[in-house]
Design an enzyme around this catalytic site. Sequence first.
Site, PDB file in Angstrom:
ATOM      1  N   GLU A 245       0.826  -1.211   0.000  1.00 49.74           N
ATOM      2  CA  GLU A 245       0.000   0.000   0.000  1.00 49.74           C
ATOM      3  C   GLU A 245       0.860   1.260   0.000  1.00 49.74           C
ATOM      4  O   GLU A 245       1.525   1.565   0.987  1.00 49.74           O
ATOM      5  CB  GLU A 245      -0.946   0.003   1.201  1.00 49.74           C
ATOM      6  CG  GLU A 245      -1.966  -1.116   1.179  1.00 49.74           C
ATOM      7  CD  GLU A 245      -2.919  -1.027  -0.012  1.00 49.74           C
ATOM      8  OE1 GLU A 245      -3.324   0.101  -0.377  1.00 49.74           O
ATOM      9  OE2 GLU A 245      -3.247  -2.083  -0.566  1.00 49.74           O
TER      10      GLU A 245
ATOM     11  N   GLU B 206      -5.473   3.071   8.315  1.00 49.95           N
ATOM     12  CA  GLU B 206      -5.009   2.660   6.979  1.00 49.95           C
ATOM     13  C   GLU B 206      -4.975   1.139   6.865  1.00 49.95           C
ATOM     14  O   GLU B 206      -5.348   0.574   5.833  1.00 49.95           O
ATOM     15  CB  GLU B 206      -3.633   3.254   6.672  1.00 49.95           C
ATOM     16  CG  GLU B 206      -3.148   2.951   5.269  1.00 49.95           C
ATOM     17  CD  GLU B 206      -4.032   3.506   4.168  1.00 49.95           C
ATOM     18  OE1 GLU B 206      -4.308   2.752   3.198  1.00 49.95           O
ATOM     19  OE2 GLU B 206      -4.454   4.666   4.253  1.00 49.95           O
TER      20      GLU B 206
ATOM     21  N   GLU C 199     -10.780  -3.172   1.876  1.00 53.15           N
ATOM     22  CA  GLU C 199     -10.577  -3.246   0.424  1.00 53.15           C
ATOM     23  C   GLU C 199     -10.326  -4.679  -0.022  1.00 53.15           C
ATOM     24  O   GLU C 199     -10.888  -5.134  -1.019  1.00 53.15           O
ATOM     25  CB  GLU C 199      -9.403  -2.362   0.009  1.00 53.15           C
ATOM     26  CG  GLU C 199      -9.687  -0.885   0.082  1.00 53.15           C
ATOM     27  CD  GLU C 199      -8.471  -0.033  -0.260  1.00 53.15           C
ATOM     28  OE1 GLU C 199      -7.357  -0.581  -0.382  1.00 53.15           O
ATOM     29  OE2 GLU C 199      -8.649   1.188  -0.405  1.00 53.15           O
TER      30      GLU C 199
ATOM     31  N   LYS D 121     -15.800   0.419   0.541  1.00 50.41           N
ATOM     32  CA  LYS D 121     -14.468   0.968   0.282  1.00 50.41           C
ATOM     33  C   LYS D 121     -14.435   2.477   0.499  1.00 50.41           C
ATOM     34  O   LYS D 121     -13.480   3.006   1.088  1.00 50.41           O
ATOM     35  CB  LYS D 121     -14.016   0.636  -1.143  1.00 50.41           C
ATOM     36  CG  LYS D 121     -13.619  -0.808  -1.339  1.00 50.41           C
ATOM     37  CD  LYS D 121     -13.120  -1.007  -2.759  1.00 50.41           C
ATOM     38  CE  LYS D 121     -12.528  -2.365  -2.967  1.00 50.41           C
ATOM     39  NZ  LYS D 121     -11.862  -2.479  -4.277  1.00 50.41           N
ATOM     40  N   ASP D 122     -15.469   3.178   0.051  1.00 48.55           N
ATOM     41  CA  ASP D 122     -15.517   4.626   0.216  1.00 48.55           C
ATOM     42  C   ASP D 122     -15.590   5.019   1.689  1.00 48.55           C
ATOM     43  O   ASP D 122     -14.940   5.968   2.128  1.00 48.55           O
ATOM     44  CB  ASP D 122     -16.704   5.228  -0.545  1.00 48.55           C
ATOM     45  CG  ASP D 122     -16.541   5.182  -2.048  1.00 48.55           C
ATOM     46  OD1 ASP D 122     -15.434   4.842  -2.527  1.00 48.55           O
ATOM     47  OD2 ASP D 122     -17.531   5.468  -2.763  1.00 48.55           O
TER      48      ASP D 122
END
Length: 135
Positions: free
Chosen positions: A34, A75, A82, A101-102
């Site tokens: 990521e 995070e 995700e 996800k949003d």
Amino acid sequence: MPMDSKDKRTAKNKHFITSLEFAMQGIKTVFEEERNMRTHVCMGIVAIIIGFIFRLAVSEWLWLLLAIFLVLVTEIINTVFENVVDMVTDCHFHPIGKKVKDMAAGAVLLTTGFAIIVGMLLFVPKIWQLLQDYL
């Protein structure tokens, strides 16, 4: 009865060291995969270095470290959401998957905003004082 590849079950970790190794692997994976996590870690390191430069008080360190770790944890959680959505949808678009996800990304954004506010409250007065001392 043997399990086939679609029916893999895992036993609960019975040893602390094994659990710790899995947790460390998870942190390593999110860091490697990521870009945003790497950015958050770098910004956190910069904030810590600035904290040493300005000799933060213990209470200031607590706020700074809280802000940094909240961003990192959200995070990681965002990345989990995700990955779960991608796994469940087989990486195909689904409107509920997009919502999930949003919302997870929104949590990271809010936490990052909190971290920025904490950083500004800690460092802007110190930078301002430094500028006044030299001007």
